[in-house]
Scaffold this active site. Structure first.
Site, PDB file in Angstrom:
ATOM      1  N   HIS A  62     102.322  57.471  41.055  1.00 46.62           N
ATOM      2  CA  HIS A  62     102.441  56.157  42.134  1.00 46.62           C
ATOM      3  C   HIS A  62     103.580  56.454  43.052  1.00 46.62           C
ATOM      4  O   HIS A  62     104.676  56.763  42.293  1.00 46.62           O
ATOM      5  CB  HIS A  62     102.275  55.025  41.186  1.00 46.62           C
ATOM      6  CG  HIS A  62     102.920  53.696  42.019  1.00 46.62           C
ATOM      7  ND1 HIS A  62     102.135  53.568  43.175  1.00 46.62           N
ATOM      8  CD2 HIS A  62     103.634  52.830  41.556  1.00 46.62           C
ATOM      9  CE1 HIS A  62     102.660  52.316  43.600  1.00 46.62           C
ATOM     10  NE2 HIS A  62     103.715  51.863  42.733  1.00 46.62           N
TER      11      HIS A  62
ATOM     12  N   CYS B  59     100.078  47.881  40.477  1.00 45.05           N
ATOM     13  CA  CYS B  59     100.023  49.078  41.150  1.00 45.05           C
ATOM     14  C   CYS B  59      99.253  50.267  40.184  1.00 45.05           C
ATOM     15  O   CYS B  59      99.136  51.411  40.439  1.00 45.05           O
ATOM     16  CB  CYS B  59     101.585  49.563  41.241  1.00 45.05           C
ATOM     17  SG  CYS B  59     102.386  48.637  42.337  1.00 45.05           S
TER      18      CYS B  59
ATOM     19  N   ASN C 267     105.046  52.103  49.653  1.00 46.24           N
ATOM     20  CA  ASN C 267     104.383  51.671  48.412  1.00 46.24           C
ATOM     21  C   ASN C 267     103.151  50.968  48.970  1.00 46.24           C
ATOM     22  O   ASN C 267     103.185  49.819  49.449  1.00 46.24           O
ATOM     23  CB  ASN C 267     105.307  50.783  47.629  1.00 46.24           C
ATOM     24  CG  ASN C 267     104.855  50.352  46.286  1.00 46.24           C
ATOM     25  OD1 ASN C 267     103.572  50.724  45.866  1.00 46.24           O
ATOM     26  ND2 ASN C 267     105.688  49.985  45.385  1.00 46.24           N
TER      27      ASN C 267
HETATM   28  O1  UT7 Z   1     105.489  49.780  42.802  1.00 46.38           O
HETATM   29  C1  UT7 Z   1     105.571  49.014  41.391  1.00 46.38           C
HETATM   30  C2  UT7 Z   1     107.091  49.119  40.933  1.00 46.38           C
HETATM   31  N1  UT7 Z   1     108.067  49.132  41.782  1.00 46.38           N
HETATM   32  C3  UT7 Z   1     109.119  49.794  41.319  1.00 46.38           C
HETATM   33  O2  UT7 Z   1     109.008  50.429  40.428  1.00 46.38           O
HETATM   34  C4  UT7 Z   1     110.416  49.516  42.301  1.00 46.38           C
HETATM   35  C5  UT7 Z   1     111.610  50.152  41.436  1.00 46.38           C
HETATM   36  N2  UT7 Z   1     112.994  49.614  42.261  1.00 46.38           N
HETATM   37  C6  UT7 Z   1     113.298  50.299  43.210  1.00 46.38           C
HETATM   38  O3  UT7 Z   1     112.519  51.119  43.788  1.00 46.38           O
HETATM   39  C7  UT7 Z   1     114.623  49.928  43.675  1.00 46.38           C
HETATM   40  O4  UT7 Z   1     115.364  49.282  42.622  1.00 46.38           O
HETATM   41  C8  UT7 Z   1     114.922  49.483  44.992  1.00 46.38           C
HETATM   42  C9  UT7 Z   1     114.438  50.247  46.085  1.00 46.38           C
HETATM   43  C10 UT7 Z   1     113.990  48.135  45.133  1.00 46.38           C
HETATM   44  C11 UT7 Z   1     116.269  48.976  45.399  1.00 46.38           C
HETATM   45  O5  UT7 Z   1     117.139  50.250  45.151  1.00 46.38           O
HETATM   46  P1  UT7 Z   1     118.482  49.848  44.213  1.00 46.38           P
HETATM   47  O6  UT7 Z   1     119.162  51.122  44.387  1.00 46.38           O
HETATM   48  O7  UT7 Z   1     117.905  49.537  43.120  1.00 46.38           O
HETATM   49  O8  UT7 Z   1     119.308  48.923  45.011  1.00 46.38           O
HETATM   50  P2  UT7 Z   1     119.712  47.436  44.623  1.00 46.38           P
HETATM   51  O9  UT7 Z   1     118.665  46.362  44.476  1.00 46.38           O
HETATM   52  O10 UT7 Z   1     120.572  47.635  43.437  1.00 46.38           O
HETATM   53  O11 UT7 Z   1     120.784  46.942  45.730  1.00 46.38           O
HETATM   54  C12 UT7 Z   1     121.890  47.501  45.860  1.00 46.38           C
HETATM   55  C13 UT7 Z   1     122.342  46.957  47.158  1.00 46.38           C
HETATM   56  C14 UT7 Z   1     122.506  45.271  47.027  1.00 46.38           C
HETATM   57  O12 UT7 Z   1     123.632  45.037  47.810  1.00 46.38           O
HETATM   58  P3  UT7 Z   1     124.829  44.572  47.091  1.00 46.38           P
HETATM   59  O13 UT7 Z   1     124.463  43.519  46.394  1.00 46.38           O
HETATM   60  O14 UT7 Z   1     125.422  45.657  46.001  1.00 46.38           O
HETATM   61  O15 UT7 Z   1     126.039  44.096  47.866  1.00 46.38           O
HETATM   62  C15 UT7 Z   1     121.394  45.034  48.138  1.00 46.38           C
HETATM   63  O16 UT7 Z   1     121.502  43.684  48.463  1.00 46.38           O
HETATM   64  O17 UT7 Z   1     121.538  47.310  48.323  1.00 46.38           O
HETATM   65  C16 UT7 Z   1     121.338  46.156  49.177  1.00 46.38           C
HETATM   66  N3  UT7 Z   1     120.222  46.135  49.710  1.00 46.38           N
HETATM   67  C17 UT7 Z   1     119.862  46.529  50.808  1.00 46.38           C
HETATM   68  N4  UT7 Z   1     120.551  47.250  51.878  1.00 46.38           N
HETATM   69  C18 UT7 Z   1     120.027  47.518  52.934  1.00 46.38           C
HETATM   70  C19 UT7 Z   1     118.878  45.937  49.310  1.00 46.38           C
HETATM   71  N5  UT7 Z   1     117.947  46.272  49.787  1.00 46.38           N
HETATM   72  C20 UT7 Z   1     118.282  46.649  51.287  1.00 46.38           C
HETATM   73  C21 UT7 Z   1     117.877  47.052  52.436  1.00 46.38           C
HETATM   74  N6  UT7 Z   1     118.916  47.508  53.404  1.00 46.38           N
HETATM   75  N7  UT7 Z   1     116.571  47.230  52.535  1.00 46.38           N
END
Ligand code: UT7
Length: 332
Positions: free
Chosen positions: A259, A119, A289
């Site tokens: 970004h 990225c 993204n």
């Molecule tokens: O571009 C290069 C760099 N990229 C980044 O810097 C991305 C950085 N990270 C992020 O943007 C975020 O971490 C994400 C958007 C990827 C995820 O958000 P989060 O708030 O960190 O969610 P999480 O991964 O901690 O997941 C929370 C919950 C999980 O469920 P449990 O385990 O708590 O039951 C996931 O399974 O949300 C669940 N989850 C979803 N639920 C509905 C993850 N993806 C989804 C989804 N829909 N699409």
């Protein structure tokens, strides 16, 4: 070596972008995986993203953006000396996507290569091109950030598939005097966290096998929470570095173009830098993204809407797999 005469920097002479026609909305994803529009919007800020057609490769997107940038700069292909393409999703493992762009636009006098910085690819690529212009190696460069992330996205994995979109942004860089154009740049890498965001299979470490394909290992894998924590701190650090190097304060900046990985990351960076929301260019809701393409697409859209104008001071800041990050300060 500091040259006695010659250009001191490079300026953005023209910009162009291209987004594929097909759009996938959050509601489309509700039918594909266990997710909701509400989760995607609140956790990421994304509402829709553009997806390339099956027959559209990275170079096709790149060429569309490049032609627009050349028209904006009123430049002919034969007058380009260098093509640098930042991409993690090139047409082929080799040759470079830049080589294909060079052939298709007819830039017969240009050397061409790709930059693999995920990225941060656009920031890295303009930094390389600017350095070569200052060194007198080339006069005019075409820099493109392009991704077809849909090709390496697992559309059965809800934690990644809702995030990514395809697109391309391009800029023509021309030589200029100091005090104009790119005022400062910064590139950083921390290879200790390669496993936070990567495509495990398809390279020399773990070549494609039927079993690995069955296990869906050819698709991008991401540990989002680890990346999130690192991203805000790294982006703020890079922004502060280029401000310091250019002798400027954040209050001098007209627009920040971050970004576009997650609206919450963008807000975190904005808060830590102390910038008001109207000074931050955000289009993640409509494009998702797009990795190395995100900054030039957002820049070009804002220019086309006459939000960004000539002479504005622009702070661009990126973060991605590698981990890589960086920033560039520009007097547009
Ligand atoms: O571009 C290069 C760099 N990229 C980044 O810097 C991305 C950085 N990270 C992020 O943007 C975020 O971490 C994400 C958007 C990827 C995820 O958000 P989060 O708030 O960190 O969610 P999480 O991964 O901690 O997941 C929370 C919950 C999980 O469920 P449990 O385990 O708590 O039951 C996931 O399974 O949300 C669940 N989850 C979803 N639920 C509905 C993850 N993806 C989804 C989804 N829909 N699409």
């Amino acid at each position: 070596m500091v040259r006695e005469s010659g250009p001191r920097s490079a300026k953005f002479a023209g910009l162009g972008y291209y987004l594929p026609e097909r759009v996938l909305t959050n509601f489309d994803f509700e039918k594909m995986v266990d997710t909701s529009d509400e989760w995607i919007v609140t956790r990421t800020g994304i509402r829709e993203r553009h997806i390339a057609k099956e027959e559209e490769a990275a170079s096709d997107l790149a060429i569309n953006a490049a032609r627009k940038a050349m028209a904006d700069a009123r430049v002919e292909a034969k007058d380009i000396d260098l093509i640098v393409v930042g991409t993690a999703t090139s047409d082929y493992p080799f040759p470079s996507t830049a080589s294909i762009v060079q052939r298709e636009i007819g830039a017969r006098n240009a050397a061409a290569f790709d930059v693999a910085a995920a990225c941060s690819g656009f920031i890295y690529s303009i930094t390389i091109a600017q350095s070569m212009i200052i060194a007198g190696k080339v006069r005019r460069a075409l820099v493109i950030g392009v991704e077809t992330l849909s090709r390496i996205t697992d559309y059965t994995d809800r934690t990644t598939c809702v995030l990514f979109g395809d697109g391309a942004g391009a800029v023509v860089l021309d030589p200029c005097e100091s005090g104009e154009g790119i005022l400062a740049t910064c590139m950083k890498t921390d290879g200790s966290y390669t496993d936070l965001l990567y495509q495990p299979v398809g390279g020399s470490r773990t070549p494609l096998t039927e079993e690995r394909i069955r296990n869906r290992e050819q698709f991008v894998k991401m540990k989002g929470d680890g990346l999130f924590k690192y991203a805000v701190k790294a982006m703020v650090g890079a922004a502060e570095t280029v401000l310091r190097d250019a002798g400027l304060k954040i209050s001098d900046i007209d627009f920040v173009i971050p970004h576009q990985a997650n609206l919450r990351i963008i807000d975190g960076v904005r808060n830590r830098l102390g910038v008001s929301p109207e000074k931050v260019i955000v289009n993640i809701d409509r494009v998702g993204n797009t990795s190395s393409a995100s900054i030039p697409i957002a820049f070009c859209e804002a220019k086309d809407k006459e939000i960004i104008k000539r002479d504005d001071l622009i702070l661009m800041v990126a973060f991605g797999g590698g981990l890589t990050w960086g920033a560039a300060l520009l007097k547009y």
